[in-house]
Design an enzyme around this catalytic site. Structure first.
Site, PDB file in Angstrom:
ATOM      1  N   GLU A 129       0.931  -1.293  -0.256  1.00 60.46           N
ATOM      2  CA  GLU A 129       0.120  -0.242   0.029  1.00 60.46           C
ATOM      3  C   GLU A 129       0.962   1.918   0.224  1.00 60.46           C
ATOM      4  O   GLU A 129       0.510   2.083  -0.373  1.00 60.46           O
ATOM      5  CB  GLU A 129      -0.862  -0.510   0.636  1.00 60.46           C
ATOM      6  N   THR A 181      -5.083   8.320  -4.248  1.00 61.04           N
ATOM      7  CA  THR A 181      -4.699   8.422  -3.547  1.00 61.04           C
ATOM      8  C   THR A 181      -3.717   9.175  -3.001  1.00 61.04           C
ATOM      9  O   THR A 181      -3.488  10.626  -2.405  1.00 61.04           O
ATOM     10  CB  THR A 181      -4.447   7.295  -2.237  1.00 61.04           C
TER      11      THR A 181
HETATM   12  N1  LIG Z   1      -4.124  -4.455  -7.140  1.00 59.00           N
HETATM   13  C1  LIG Z   1      -3.805  -3.595  -7.284  1.00 59.00           C
HETATM   14  N2  LIG Z   1      -5.515  -2.954  -6.806  1.00 59.00           N
HETATM   15  C2  LIG Z   1      -5.154  -1.789  -7.241  1.00 59.00           C
HETATM   16  N3  LIG Z   1      -4.617  -0.653  -7.373  1.00 59.00           N
HETATM   17  C3  LIG Z   1      -3.156  -1.375  -7.895  1.00 59.00           C
HETATM   18  C4  LIG Z   1      -2.900  -2.603  -7.987  1.00 59.00           C
HETATM   19  N4  LIG Z   1      -1.279  -2.426  -8.569  1.00 59.00           N
HETATM   20  C5  LIG Z   1      -1.180  -1.667  -8.035  1.00 59.00           C
HETATM   21  N5  LIG Z   1      -2.178  -0.483  -7.396  1.00 59.00           N
HETATM   22  C6  LIG Z   1      -1.955   0.898  -8.549  1.00 59.00           C
HETATM   23  O1  LIG Z   1      -2.269   1.647  -7.271  1.00 59.00           O
HETATM   24  C7  LIG Z   1      -3.352   3.068  -7.093  1.00 59.00           C
HETATM   25  C8  LIG Z   1      -4.041   2.490  -6.618  1.00 59.00           C
HETATM   26  O2  LIG Z   1      -4.968   4.117  -6.070  1.00 59.00           O
HETATM   27  P1  LIG Z   1      -5.345   4.395  -5.525  1.00 59.00           P
HETATM   28  O3  LIG Z   1      -6.142   5.732  -5.091  1.00 59.00           O
HETATM   29  O4  LIG Z   1      -4.442   4.366  -3.996  1.00 59.00           O
HETATM   30  O5  LIG Z   1      -6.258   3.400  -5.288  1.00 59.00           O
HETATM   31  P2  LIG Z   1      -7.382   2.871  -4.244  1.00 59.00           P
HETATM   32  O6  LIG Z   1      -8.056   4.110  -3.393  1.00 59.00           O
HETATM   33  O7  LIG Z   1      -9.006   2.340  -4.420  1.00 59.00           O
HETATM   34  O8  LIG Z   1      -7.203   1.612  -3.204  1.00 59.00           O
HETATM   35  C9  LIG Z   1      -3.087   3.006  -8.635  1.00 59.00           C
HETATM   36  O9  LIG Z   1      -1.674   3.950  -9.257  1.00 59.00           O
HETATM   37  C10 LIG Z   1      -3.276   1.827  -9.312  1.00 59.00           C
HETATM   38  O10 LIG Z   1      -2.082   1.258 -10.788  1.00 59.00           O
HETATM   39  N1  LIG Z   2      -5.983   6.883   4.947  1.00 56.07           N
HETATM   40  C1  LIG Z   2      -5.819   7.052   3.889  1.00 56.07           C
HETATM   41  C2  LIG Z   2      -6.464   6.531   2.978  1.00 56.07           C
HETATM   42  C3  LIG Z   2      -6.732   5.686   1.272  1.00 56.07           C
HETATM   43  O1  LIG Z   2      -7.889   4.854   1.382  1.00 56.07           O
HETATM   44  P1  LIG Z   2      -8.192   4.231  -0.031  1.00 56.07           P
HETATM   45  O2  LIG Z   2      -9.376   3.947  -0.450  1.00 56.07           O
HETATM   46  O3  LIG Z   2      -8.496   6.288  -1.158  1.00 56.07           O
HETATM   47  O4  LIG Z   2      -6.537   3.770  -0.663  1.00 56.07           O
HETATM   48  C4  LIG Z   2      -6.520   8.869   3.686  1.00 56.07           C
HETATM   49  O5  LIG Z   2      -6.928   9.142   3.399  1.00 56.07           O
HETATM   50  O6  LIG Z   2      -5.234   9.720   2.443  1.00 56.07           O
END
Ligand SMILES: Nc1ncnc2c1ncn2[C@@H]1O[C@H](COP(=O)(O)OP(=O)(O)O)[C@@H](O)[C@H]1O
Ligand SMILES: N[C@@H](CCOP(=O)(O)O)C(=O)O
Length: 307
Positions: A129, A181
């Protein structure tokens, strides 16, 4: 065990005021990882579905692959795994990257003798993450792993399961635009006024109390964030109107889900949930945004083996 299939649920990070500390798992949406042991070391990803071709097959770029490798390294495994991933988390702000990481970590642990507990797996999955989100936080990994609502301390990496409120209904509005994020963390303030700190602390601790007492009304009314929401709202077209719509339709509370762009509202009345969903969808429409509405509850189990 030679092969295993694992499901890990979507989640709402922060739950409003509990920035990076509180999170809740959502029923009915999540990622599935199937993992097979192989003699060669390392991780390969052989199939990804449900992602509309968006995710990388390179293990070191996919949270499922990064997390699986972190567990293999921790267990000092000479063997490796091959993974298939099915994405079932709709939109952003619902712990999508975390769900893949959790499912993969849990699967690899099962394949190699289940030596680690869910609490042990949390910081390992969180490595993945942090690589995609520019931040170390456990408020998606924690609930996706353990189910229900979790509290964590990102500094000590401690995670505790607080339980689940069966009566709480979560209405999620998922707009058709993504918000990464890492972008949404960039706009956060470096300093905050003392009264905002006190307000968030008061509401976040009440959320923990409400979960312990299974009090859906107090839980919903404590979704009040004066820290991240104001900074992030401009990144989500229509946010203020969607929130107003949800509250006018009777929601107990409403805020950004995780880092956005999804928005969640809470009620304890099943009849009102439909009305809240329609109001949120309509408000998004007023801003020319198409959204998907999901009405759900807190997931109970977190990561689990499935057939
Ligand atoms: N298995 C995965 N599932 C989702 N996102 C992924 C994964 N592996 C890598 N990523 C990358 O992580 C980022 C996810 O975006 P993020 O804003 O963190 O999404 P979320 O809030 O839904 O977790 C994107 O850039 C995506 O390409
Ligand atoms: N605490 C984090 C949670 C991010 O959640 P996501 O589902 O958008 O990846 C933040 O607020 O940045």
């Amino acid at each position: 065990m030679k092969s295993v299939r694992v499901f890990a649920p979507a989640s709402v990070g922060n739950i409003g005021p509990g920035f990076d500390v509180l999170g809740m798992a959502l029923a009915g949406m999540g990622d599935t990882v199937a993992a097979v042991r192989r003699p060669e070391p390392g991780v390969s990803i052989t199939e990804i579905t449900g992602d509309r071709g968006r995710l990388s097959y390179k293990a070191e770029e996919n949270t499922a692959g990064i997390s699986a490798q972190a567990v293999l390294d921790h267990l000092v495994c000479r063997e490796g795994v091959s993974l298939t991933l099915h994405k079932g988390v709709p939109g952003t702000g619902l712990g999508s990257s975390a769900a893949s990481a959790v499912a993969a970590a849990y699967a690899v642990n099962l394949l190699f003798g289940e030596k680690l507990s869910k609490a042990d797996l949390v910081p390992l999955a969180a490595v993945a993450e942090s690589q995609v989100s520019r931040g170390f936080f456990l408020d998606n990994i924690g609930p996706s792993m353990m189910g229900g609502v979790t509290w964590n301390n990102p500094f000590t990496k401690e995670v505790v399961s607080l339980g689940r409120i069966e009566k709480a209904i979560i209405v999620v509005a998922i707009p058709d635009f993504p918000l990464l994020t890492k972008e949404s963390r960039r706009v956060l303030p470096g300093m905050i006024p003392m009264e905002h700190f006190i307000s968030n602390m008061a509401y976040a601790s009440m959320i923990a109390w409400a979960v312990a007492k299974k009090d859906a009304a107090r839980f919903g009314r404590s979704i009040q964030d004066r820290v991240a929401e104001a900074a992030r709202a401009p990144l989500i077209k229509g946010f203020e109107d969607v929130k107003k719509g949800a509250l006018s339709a009777g929601a107990l509370g409403c805020s950004i889900s995780g880092a956005g762009a999804s928005i969640f509202a809470v009620t304890d009345d099943p009849k009102r949930a439909e009305k809240i969903g329609r109001a949120m969808e309509k408000a998004f429409q007023g801003h020319q945004v198409v959204s998907e509405i999901r009405i759900t509850r807190m997931d109970r189990l977190g990561a689990r083996m499935i057939k």
